[in-house]
Design a protein around this motif. Structure first.
Motif, PDB file in Angstrom:
ATOM      1  N   VAL A 168      56.666   7.279  33.370  1.00  0.00           N
ATOM      2  CA  VAL A 168      57.680   8.293  33.636  1.00  0.00           C
ATOM      3  C   VAL A 168      58.905   7.908  32.818  1.00  0.00           C
ATOM      4  N   LEU A 169      59.286   8.779  31.894  1.00  0.00           N
ATOM      5  CA  LEU A 169      60.384   8.489  30.976  1.00  0.00           C
ATOM      6  C   LEU A 169      61.461   9.558  31.147  1.00  0.00           C
ATOM      7  N   VAL A 170      62.644   9.123  31.564  1.00  0.00           N
ATOM      8  CA  VAL A 170      63.765  10.036  31.795  1.00  0.00           C
ATOM      9  C   VAL A 170      64.841   9.739  30.755  1.00  0.00           C
ATOM     10  N   THR A 171      65.410  10.785  30.179  1.00  0.00           N
ATOM     11  CA  THR A 171      66.571  10.595  29.303  1.00  0.00           C
ATOM     12  C   THR A 171      67.802  11.149  30.013  1.00  0.00           C
ATOM     13  N   SER A 172      68.894  10.383  29.954  1.00  0.00           N
ATOM     14  CA  SER A 172      70.095  10.778  30.686  1.00  0.00           C
ATOM     15  C   SER A 172      71.304  10.062  30.109  1.00  0.00           C
ATOM     16  N   ARG A 173      72.467  10.693  30.241  1.00  0.00           N
ATOM     17  CA  ARG A 173      73.707  10.005  29.886  1.00  0.00           C
ATOM     18  C   ARG A 173      74.177   9.101  31.022  1.00  0.00           C
ATOM     19  N   ASP A 174      73.649   9.306  32.199  1.00  0.00           N
ATOM     20  CA  ASP A 174      74.072   8.550  33.381  1.00  0.00           C
ATOM     21  C   ASP A 174      73.368   7.203  33.400  1.00  0.00           C
ATOM     22  N   GLY A 175      74.149   6.136  33.185  1.00  0.00           N
ATOM     23  CA  GLY A 175      73.560   4.808  33.168  1.00  0.00           C
ATOM     24  C   GLY A 175      73.987   3.936  34.323  1.00  0.00           C
ATOM     25  N   GLN A 176      74.510   4.527  35.386  1.00  0.00           N
ATOM     26  CA  GLN A 176      74.932   3.725  36.530  1.00  0.00           C
ATOM     27  C   GLN A 176      73.701   3.354  37.369  1.00  0.00           C
ATOM     28  N   PRO A 177      73.447   2.060  37.541  1.00  0.00           N
ATOM     29  CA  PRO A 177      72.243   1.623  38.259  1.00  0.00           C
ATOM     30  C   PRO A 177      72.106   2.250  39.640  1.00  0.00           C
ATOM     31  N   GLY A 178      73.229   2.462  40.322  1.00  0.00           N
ATOM     32  CA  GLY A 178      73.164   3.040  41.649  1.00  0.00           C
ATOM     33  C   GLY A 178      72.577   4.435  41.675  1.00  0.00           C
ATOM     34  N   THR A 179      72.630   5.138  40.556  1.00  0.00           N
ATOM     35  CA  THR A 179      72.060   6.487  40.487  1.00  0.00           C
ATOM     36  C   THR A 179      70.549   6.444  40.586  1.00  0.00           C
ATOM     37  N   TRP A 180      69.938   5.419  39.945  1.00  0.00           N
ATOM     38  CA  TRP A 180      68.489   5.421  39.761  1.00  0.00           C
ATOM     39  C   TRP A 180      67.748   4.545  40.754  1.00  0.00           C
ATOM     40  N   GLY A 181      68.425   3.587  41.347  1.00  0.00           N
ATOM     41  CA  GLY A 181      67.769   2.747  42.338  1.00  0.00           C
ATOM     42  C   GLY A 181      67.087   1.534  41.735  1.00  0.00           C
ATOM     43  N   ILE A 335      91.291   5.545  39.114  1.00  0.00           N
ATOM     44  CA  ILE A 335      91.267   5.270  37.684  1.00  0.00           C
ATOM     45  C   ILE A 335      90.109   4.340  37.344  1.00  0.00           C
ATOM     46  N   TRP A 336      89.913   3.310  38.174  1.00  0.00           N
ATOM     47  CA  TRP A 336      88.792   2.405  37.937  1.00  0.00           C
ATOM     48  C   TRP A 336      87.459   3.136  38.079  1.00  0.00           C
ATOM     49  N   ALA A 337      87.346   3.997  39.078  1.00  0.00           N
ATOM     50  CA  ALA A 337      86.113   4.771  39.256  1.00  0.00           C
ATOM     51  C   ALA A 337      85.876   5.681  38.057  1.00  0.00           C
ATOM     52  N   ALA A 338      86.959   6.252  37.519  1.00  0.00           N
ATOM     53  CA  ALA A 338      86.827   7.120  36.345  1.00  0.00           C
ATOM     54  C   ALA A 338      86.359   6.322  35.133  1.00  0.00           C
ATOM     55  N   LEU A 339      86.884   5.114  34.959  1.00  0.00           N
ATOM     56  CA  LEU A 339      86.444   4.261  33.854  1.00  0.00           C
ATOM     57  C   LEU A 339      84.960   3.927  33.986  1.00  0.00           C
ATOM     58  N   GLN A 340      84.547   3.587  35.203  1.00  0.00           N
ATOM     59  CA  GLN A 340      83.136   3.278  35.418  1.00  0.00           C
ATOM     60  C   GLN A 340      82.251   4.499  35.184  1.00  0.00           C
ATOM     61  N   ALA A 341      82.751   5.671  35.587  1.00  0.00           N
ATOM     62  CA  ALA A 341      81.985   6.901  35.385  1.00  0.00           C
ATOM     63  C   ALA A 341      81.868   7.220  33.897  1.00  0.00           C
ATOM     64  N   LEU A 342      82.955   7.049  33.134  1.00  0.00           N
ATOM     65  CA  LEU A 342      82.911   7.264  31.686  1.00  0.00           C
ATOM     66  C   LEU A 342      81.936   6.282  31.034  1.00  0.00           C
ATOM     67  N   ALA A 343      81.943   5.038  31.522  1.00  0.00           N
ATOM     68  CA  ALA A 343      81.006   4.053  30.992  1.00  0.00           C
ATOM     69  C   ALA A 343      79.576   4.416  31.358  1.00  0.00           C
ATOM     70  N   GLY A 344      79.399   4.961  32.557  1.00  0.00           N
ATOM     71  CA  GLY A 344      78.061   5.350  32.996  1.00  0.00           C
ATOM     72  C   GLY A 344      77.450   6.407  32.122  1.00  0.00           C
ATOM     73  N   LEU A 345      78.272   7.282  31.540  1.00  0.00           N
ATOM     74  CA  LEU A 345      77.769   8.326  30.642  1.00  0.00           C
ATOM     75  C   LEU A 345      77.837   7.904  29.177  1.00  0.00           C
ATOM     76  N   GLY A 346      78.225   6.656  28.931  1.00  0.00           N
ATOM     77  CA  GLY A 346      78.217   6.152  27.565  1.00  0.00           C
ATOM     78  C   GLY A 346      79.407   6.554  26.727  1.00  0.00           C
ATOM     79  N   LEU A 347      80.401   7.219  27.321  1.00  0.00           N
ATOM     80  CA  LEU A 347      81.570   7.628  26.544  1.00  0.00           C
ATOM     81  C   LEU A 347      82.474   6.449  26.239  1.00  0.00           C
TER      82      LEU A 347
END
Length: 656
Positions: A168-181, A335-347
């Motif tokens: 199963v191969l998923v492509t996503s900009r979301d790289g936060q481990p908590g999203t995927w388990g 602000i910290w959550a926003a930074l982590q979210a931007l990092a999670g999408l690779g921006l």
């Protein structure tokens, strides 16, 4: 889930075929290791602990996630016909694809209708013994993959399986481990290196567009982003195929021309590139805004307005940001959550460099989101950071990594022109600029310090006036750098001018006047005017002892300078006695390895050498060299100076 929302006829119209195109026919540069790892999972050659895991290829929009998935799919189609592709850009497309796949695998319509789609689908996929691949592409909003369960818990519409040869191969900009388990394996797809980027450009545009070196330079400027590399390569190929007379003004035909256009602040000559990238990143920001990160857009623009270098997180100060209307009411946690979210999408990338926490932007993300309207806020952030307790004194060796990280941003802010208002902004940047110059000087980066001060001094003079205290301080610091570089005549002239002004404005015995007079005498000493320099030191020392005390750092500096000129005049016994007294005081008050203590220790060793005690001098200089290498590094000018003295003393000791 109460139903799929699709009739039999509608789901039958959805294709599960792998998309074809240039990506399947061209070499996928720089991704061999990842492709091998993903193919090994299908061929039952991977790590056993990853068996049945959901593999997520994650990264910045445009970094080539879909291209990787296409390449894996086309390679596997040579081995099996059980390869399925489902788009997850929206709920209808995704659930429709799952429904179509379930029916293809024999799940009865009645099972789908009662909401058992996911359970039945994954039961059948787990039972497959032949190799198979399911790609879920563009799952940027991972909430669509939850369904009635939870993706992160393994109960979503996408979940782990028990098939020995499935992937199963998923492509996503979301790289936060908590999203995927915990059951997911995340593969962070990064931009290509210069070499692979050059291969992409040459593969598409051909050698007529320039050399490999020029292609590598353009690839670096494009940040190795495959979407940009592919679009630019195709654009250059199209332009290159036309005779020159049919090219429009402004069209670029070579790697060097394209890079020059970008460096000059021009937009992408190919409008489709800018549109595609801007659209991808806009959707990412829209998604984060929908998730409640209300400050991601202005935060990204503020970060983009700094220099093209990793931004220390001290420059994202919530207190200063909160003073701006765009961040009103936004907490530090947000602000910290926003930074982590931007990092999670690779921006952005959150990382530590030399012990300094930073946030780095891809060059094209920076280009796309740079907004001169934030210049004033950028300067306020720099000003607050430069004078904070965290940065401390620029001469503090332990703070040099942070000052080094701040330096490109201070230089960028000082030289920034468009969108600035000097009357309002410049006063907030000159302190940061002067402190940065002091740090560069302390670190031995004399050329960079001089360049910064050469820019700062005339601007201060034009804004504040030539006799303003801040202008004089900057001019004084420039003279110090020039003196250290060996430009004695120019340094002496500057000191003379400042000394004349300070005597009038501050008085003969003001500490600022005495400091300038002391430095002026030091230049005279280096020019060989020993008697004149000695007389000045003795006068200053008398004043400082009366006003500051015997052990004040300024008094010790002058006393040290007096010992130095005595050494030059051959009065070694007196110079040695002074150095020994100063060294005892500095060891007690500053510590054994403080830069001032080490300077005095070296001076004492040199006097010992001049007295003929070469063995003892060599031991003392070696101790100083060891300390300076450890504290300042082997290439610092002060370290190299000690090494030269050790060579001189060793040579004298070895003479018969």
């Amino acid at each position: 889930m109460t139903g799929s929302g699709f009739s039999t006829r509608e789901s039958d119209q959805i294709t599960l075929a792998v998309p074809h195109g240039t990506a399947s026919r061209r070499t996928l540069w720089g991704r061999d290791e990842l492709l091998d790892e993903l193919l090994a999972a299908v061929r039952n050659e991977g790590h056993k602990q990853d068996a049945g895991a959901v593999h997520v290829v994650q990264g910045l929009g445009g970094v080539g996630k879909t291209s990787v998935a296409v390449s894996v799919a086309h390679r596997l189609q040579r081995e099996t016909d059980q390869v399925w592709w489902i788009g997850a850009q929206d709920a209808s497309r995704f659930t429709g694809g799952l429904t179509a796949l379930a029916r293809q695998l024999g799940v009865p319509d009645e099972e789908i209708a009662v909401g058992r789609l996911a359970d039945q689908l994954w039961r059948r996929l787990s039972a497959l013994e032949e190799p198979w691949l399911l790609v879920v592409d563009n799952a940027d909003d991972a909430r669509l993959l939850d369904g009635p369960g939870r993706l992160a818990l393994g109960t979503g519409l996408v979940r782990p399986h028990r098939s020995p040869r499935g992937l199963v191969l998923v492509t996503s900009r979301d790289g936060q481990p908590g999203t995927w388990g915990d059951h997911a394996v995340l593969h962070r797809l990064t931009p290509l290196g210069d070499g692979d980027g050059a291969d992409v450009l040459l593969d598409l545009a051909g050698p007529s567009a320039g050399s490999r070196e020029e292609a590598a330079e353009l690839a670096r400027r494009l940040g190795g982003l495959p979407l940009a590399l592919n679009t630019v390569g195709r654009y250059l190929a199209a332009v290159g195929q036309r005779p020159a007379r049919f090219r429009d003004a402004g069209e670029t035909a070579t790697f060097a021309e394209f890079r020059a256009s970008l460096d000059d602040g021009g937009a992408f000559p190919h409008p489709g590139t800018a549109t595609a990238l801007a659209g991808i990143w806009r959707m990412s920001l829209d998604l984060l805004t929908e998730r409640g990160h209300r400050c991601v857009r202005p935060l990204l623009e503020v970060l983009a307005n700094f220099a093209d270098a990793p931004v220390p997180l001290i420059l994202a100060d919530p207190a200063v940001l909160g003073e701006d209307e765009a961040f009103e009411g936004v907490s530090g946690a947000e602000i910290w959550a926003a930074l982590q979210a931007l990092a999670g999408l690779g921006l952005v990338d959150l990382a530590a460099a030399n012990g300094v926490d930073t946030v780095a932007l891809h060059p094209l993300v920076r280009d796309a989101h740079r907004n001169p309207g934030w210049y004033t806020l950028n300067v306020r952030l720099l000003d607050k950071a430069a004078e904070s307790d965290e940065t401390g004194l620029p001469e503090d060796v332990e703070r040099w990594p942070l000052w080094s990280a701040l330096t490109p941003h201070a230089v960028h802010a000082l030289t920034f022109e468009e969108g600035s208002d000097d009357d309002r902004v410049f006063p907030n940047i000159w302190t940061a600029a002067m402190l940065t110059a002091r740090s560069l000087h302390a670190q031995g980066q004399l050329s960079q310090a001089r360049k910064l001060l050469d820019e700062l001094v005339p601007r201060l003079g034009g804004t504040l006036g030539e006799t303003h205290s801040d202008t004089l301080t900057a001019h004084h610091n420039l003279a110090v750098v020039l003196h250290d570089q060996g430009h004695h005549d120019r340094a002496r002239a500057i000191y003379e001018d400042i000394l004349t002004t300070r005597r009038v404005t501050l008085g003969e015995h003001h500490p600022g006047t005495l400091t300038t007079h002391n430095n002026f005498a030091s230049v005279l000493q280096d020019q060989g005017h020993h008697d004149q320099a000695r007389a000045i030191y003795e006068d200053i020392l008398t004043t400082q002892r009366d006003t500051l005390g015997e052990h004040h750092p300024s008094t010790l500096t002058t006393h040290h300078n007096l010992a130095s000129v005595l050494d030059d005049q051959g009065q070694y016994d007196r110079a040695r006695a002074i150095y020994e007294d100063i060294l005892d005081i500095e060891r007690d008050t500053l510590g054994e390895h403080h830069p001032s203590t080490l300077t005095t220790h070296l001076s004492l060793a040199v006097v010992l050498h001049h007295q003929g005690h070469h063995d003892l001098a060599a031991v003392e200089v070696a101790a100083v060299l060891s300390a300076r290498r450890r504290v300042l590094g082997p290439e610092h000018p002060d370290t190299l100076s000690v090494q030269r003295w050790l060579d001189i003393i060793s040579a004298a000791r070895d003479k018969p």
